[in-house]
Design a protein around this motif. Structure first.
Motif, PDB file in Angstrom:
ATOM      1  N   LEU A  21      -8.706  -5.013   8.453  1.00  0.00           N
ATOM      2  CA  LEU A  21      -8.089  -5.773   7.254  1.00  0.00           C
ATOM      3  C   LEU A  21      -8.380  -5.064   5.855  1.00  0.00           C
ATOM      4  N   ASP A  22      -7.279  -4.462   5.187  1.00  0.00           N
ATOM      5  CA  ASP A  22      -7.509  -3.942   3.917  1.00  0.00           C
ATOM      6  C   ASP A  22      -6.964  -4.901   3.129  1.00  0.00           C
ATOM      7  N   PHE A  23      -7.862  -5.926   2.396  1.00  0.00           N
ATOM      8  CA  PHE A  23      -7.347  -6.935   1.322  1.00  0.00           C
ATOM      9  C   PHE A  23      -7.244  -6.403   0.047  1.00  0.00           C
ATOM     10  N   ALA A  24      -6.097  -6.759  -0.637  1.00  0.00           N
ATOM     11  CA  ALA A  24      -5.841  -6.507  -1.960  1.00  0.00           C
ATOM     12  C   ALA A  24      -5.591  -4.655  -1.591  1.00  0.00           C
ATOM     13  N   CYS A  25      -4.574  -4.545  -0.901  1.00  0.00           N
ATOM     14  CA  CYS A  25      -4.567  -3.116  -0.482  1.00  0.00           C
ATOM     15  C   CYS A  25      -3.888  -2.020  -1.581  1.00  0.00           C
ATOM     16  N   GLY A  26      -3.007  -2.783  -2.684  1.00  0.00           N
ATOM     17  CA  GLY A  26      -2.769  -2.021  -3.715  1.00  0.00           C
ATOM     18  C   GLY A  26      -1.588  -1.047  -3.148  1.00  0.00           C
ATOM     19  N   THR A  27      -1.593   0.111  -3.641  1.00  0.00           N
ATOM     20  CA  THR A  27      -0.983   1.327  -3.223  1.00  0.00           C
ATOM     21  C   THR A  27      -1.068   1.842  -2.049  1.00  0.00           C
ATOM     22  N   GLY A  28      -2.198   1.469  -1.202  1.00  0.00           N
ATOM     23  CA  GLY A  28      -2.546   1.937   0.017  1.00  0.00           C
ATOM     24  C   GLY A  28      -3.661   3.225   0.062  1.00  0.00           C
ATOM     25  N   ARG A  29      -4.503   3.483  -1.062  1.00  0.00           N
ATOM     26  CA  ARG A  29      -5.498   4.423  -1.101  1.00  0.00           C
ATOM     27  C   ARG A  29      -6.626   4.138  -0.072  1.00  0.00           C
ATOM     28  N   ILE A  30      -7.128   2.847   0.222  1.00  0.00           N
ATOM     29  CA  ILE A  30      -7.747   2.682   1.355  1.00  0.00           C
ATOM     30  C   ILE A  30      -7.268   2.807   2.535  1.00  0.00           C
ATOM     31  N   LEU A  31      -6.235   2.303   2.610  1.00  0.00           N
ATOM     32  CA  LEU A  31      -5.317   2.129   4.080  1.00  0.00           C
ATOM     33  C   LEU A  31      -5.426   3.692   4.342  1.00  0.00           C
ATOM     34  N   ARG A  32      -4.865   4.637   3.677  1.00  0.00           N
ATOM     35  CA  ARG A  32      -4.714   6.259   4.070  1.00  0.00           C
ATOM     36  C   ARG A  32      -6.171   6.601   4.735  1.00  0.00           C
ATOM     37  N   ALA A  33      -7.168   6.310   4.010  1.00  0.00           N
ATOM     38  CA  ALA A  33      -8.495   6.556   4.581  1.00  0.00           C
ATOM     39  C   ALA A  33      -9.019   5.859   6.024  1.00  0.00           C
ATOM     40  N   LEU A  34      -8.637   4.600   6.017  1.00  0.00           N
ATOM     41  CA  LEU A  34      -9.004   3.812   7.222  1.00  0.00           C
ATOM     42  C   LEU A  34      -8.177   4.107   8.467  1.00  0.00           C
ATOM     43  N   GLU A  57       0.598 -10.581  -9.839  1.00  0.00           N
ATOM     44  CA  GLU A  57       1.857 -10.326  -9.101  1.00  0.00           C
ATOM     45  C   GLU A  57       2.931 -10.060  -9.955  1.00  0.00           C
ATOM     46  N   THR A  58       2.706 -10.533 -11.202  1.00  0.00           N
ATOM     47  CA  THR A  58       3.962 -10.157 -12.126  1.00  0.00           C
ATOM     48  C   THR A  58       3.212  -8.918 -13.025  1.00  0.00           C
ATOM     49  N   ARG A  59       2.054  -8.769 -13.233  1.00  0.00           N
ATOM     50  CA  ARG A  59       1.620  -7.640 -13.903  1.00  0.00           C
ATOM     51  C   ARG A  59       1.917  -6.307 -13.183  1.00  0.00           C
ATOM     52  N   PHE A  60       2.047  -6.287 -11.802  1.00  0.00           N
ATOM     53  CA  PHE A  60       2.434  -5.225 -11.222  1.00  0.00           C
ATOM     54  C   PHE A  60       3.799  -5.302 -10.541  1.00  0.00           C
ATOM     55  N   ALA A  61       4.691  -6.077 -11.105  1.00  0.00           N
ATOM     56  CA  ALA A  61       5.963  -6.009 -10.619  1.00  0.00           C
ATOM     57  C   ALA A  61       6.785  -5.101 -11.007  1.00  0.00           C
ATOM     58  N   ASP A  62       6.535  -4.371 -12.099  1.00  0.00           N
ATOM     59  CA  ASP A  62       6.968  -3.344 -12.842  1.00  0.00           C
ATOM     60  C   ASP A  62       6.755  -1.826 -12.154  1.00  0.00           C
ATOM     61  N   GLU A  63       7.681  -1.088 -11.907  1.00  0.00           N
ATOM     62  CA  GLU A  63       7.471   0.233 -11.079  1.00  0.00           C
ATOM     63  C   GLU A  63       6.610   0.922 -11.890  1.00  0.00           C
ATOM     64  N   LYS A  64       6.897   1.088 -13.219  1.00  0.00           N
ATOM     65  CA  LYS A  64       6.076   1.937 -14.211  1.00  0.00           C
ATOM     66  C   LYS A  64       4.691   1.515 -14.191  1.00  0.00           C
ATOM     67  N   ARG A  65       4.406   0.115 -14.198  1.00  0.00           N
ATOM     68  CA  ARG A  65       2.786   0.006 -14.369  1.00  0.00           C
ATOM     69  C   ARG A  65       2.150   0.247 -12.724  1.00  0.00           C
ATOM     70  N   VAL A  66       3.044   0.174 -11.767  1.00  0.00           N
ATOM     71  CA  VAL A  66       2.384   0.414 -10.312  1.00  0.00           C
ATOM     72  C   VAL A  66       2.082   1.903 -10.440  1.00  0.00           C
ATOM     73  N   GLU A  67       2.882   2.849 -11.005  1.00  0.00           N
ATOM     74  CA  GLU A  67       3.142   4.280 -11.183  1.00  0.00           C
ATOM     75  C   GLU A  67       1.595   4.353 -12.049  1.00  0.00           C
ATOM     76  N   SER A  68       1.498   3.757 -13.000  1.00  0.00           N
ATOM     77  CA  SER A  68       0.388   4.179 -14.010  1.00  0.00           C
ATOM     78  C   SER A  68      -0.935   3.866 -13.313  1.00  0.00           C
ATOM     79  N   TYR A  69      -0.898   2.625 -12.670  1.00  0.00           N
ATOM     80  CA  TYR A  69      -2.203   2.407 -11.674  1.00  0.00           C
ATOM     81  C   TYR A  69      -2.398   3.405 -10.659  1.00  0.00           C
ATOM     82  N   ALA A  70      -1.533   3.917  -9.882  1.00  0.00           N
ATOM     83  CA  ALA A  70      -1.609   4.987  -8.921  1.00  0.00           C
ATOM     84  C   ALA A  70      -2.102   6.269  -9.798  1.00  0.00           C
TER      85      ALA A  70
END
Length: 249
Positions: free
Chosen positions: A60-73, A10-23
């Motif tokens: 339920l989409d568990f560990a949904c991250g930035t919503g990639r799976i949710l969009r498909a669902l 939760e702290t590894r992806f607390a930074d917006e830049k890290r989340v952007e990099s993941y996306a």
């Protein structure tokens, strides 16, 4: 278990830049985008058939991250819930899938999984989560599924596969990425109250080969290898494994 018990996810992806990099891993033309394009129609087909069988589908989409799976669902689900431990991730997920109910927190210490659900999806969780968290989380998901509910789960670092060789070279690599064998995943699912019904393999070639060889040719080969009847012979050697499992008991 506190949030810190998740190895700092939760702290590894607390930074917006890290989340952007993941996306950006899923930008068009990337390796992960390639694998997702192979995997997505299989996921949706499985869930469409489940919805026809049941008449409705709360997912339920568990560990949904930035919503990639949710969009498909959104194409197949009547109701959607996304859960992740990272605040920054769930902010992105809410933007990606406005119709979904998004919840943030640790499912082992907070009452987040309302349910019951007819199906659950769990992508990129097994390898990213600490080993001691995997079983209790899967059991928690099982508790919130309807009898006979469907779980679709992936292992994005299957061993044995060509990825297994690639992550061992060079030996100077400071930290080797996690891997899981088929039997490890099956044992986890059985121990958490699921029976494996099927699995599908995707991507014969690991990312390092896509970076260093003609990617277009490798992707065409992947697409062929995923088709019937070749997939029956090659599926067990693919980098990415998709499991369909049924809640029992």
């Amino acid at each position: 278990m506190t949030r810190s018990g998740w190895n700092g996810y939760e702290t590894r992806f607390a930074d917006e830049k890290r989340v952007e990099s993941y996306a950006r891993q899923y930008d068009e033309g990337s390796y992960d985008d390639h694998v997702w394009r192979l995997e997505r129609p299989v996921l949706l087909d499985v869930l469409r058939r489940e919805r026809v069988r049941r008449g409705r589908l709360r997912v339920l989409d568990f560990a949904c991250g930035t919503g990639r799976i949710l969009r498909a669902l959104e194409e197949v689900a009547d109701e959607l819930t996304g859960v992740d431990i990272s605040d920054e991730m769930t902010k992105r997920a809410a933007e990606a899938s406005p119709q979904a109910l998004i919840r943030t927190g640790c499912v082992l210490t907070e009452d987040l999984l309302a349910g019951p659900y007819e199906a659950a999806t769990v992508f990129r969780f097994l390898l990213n989560a600490p080993e001691e968290v995997r079983l209790p989380v899967l059991r928690k998901i099982r508790e919130h599924l309807e009898p006979g509910g469907l779980l679709v789960l992936n292992n994005h670092g299957h061993s044995p596969s060509l990825r297994s060789i690639a992550v061992r070279v060079p030996k100077s690599r400071p930290e080797r990425p996690n891997e899981l064998r088929h039997r490890d995943v099956v044992e986890l699912l059985h121990a958490s109250g699921f029976r494996v019904e099927a699995r599908r393999g995707f991507s014969a070639f690991p990312p390092v080969l896509h970076r260093n060889l003609p990617a277009a040719a490798l992707r065409r080969a992947d697409a062929v290898a995923c088709r019937t009847p070749l997939r029956k012979m090659t599926g067990g050697l693919m980098v990415e494994q998709l499991y369909m499992a049924r809640a029992v008991g």
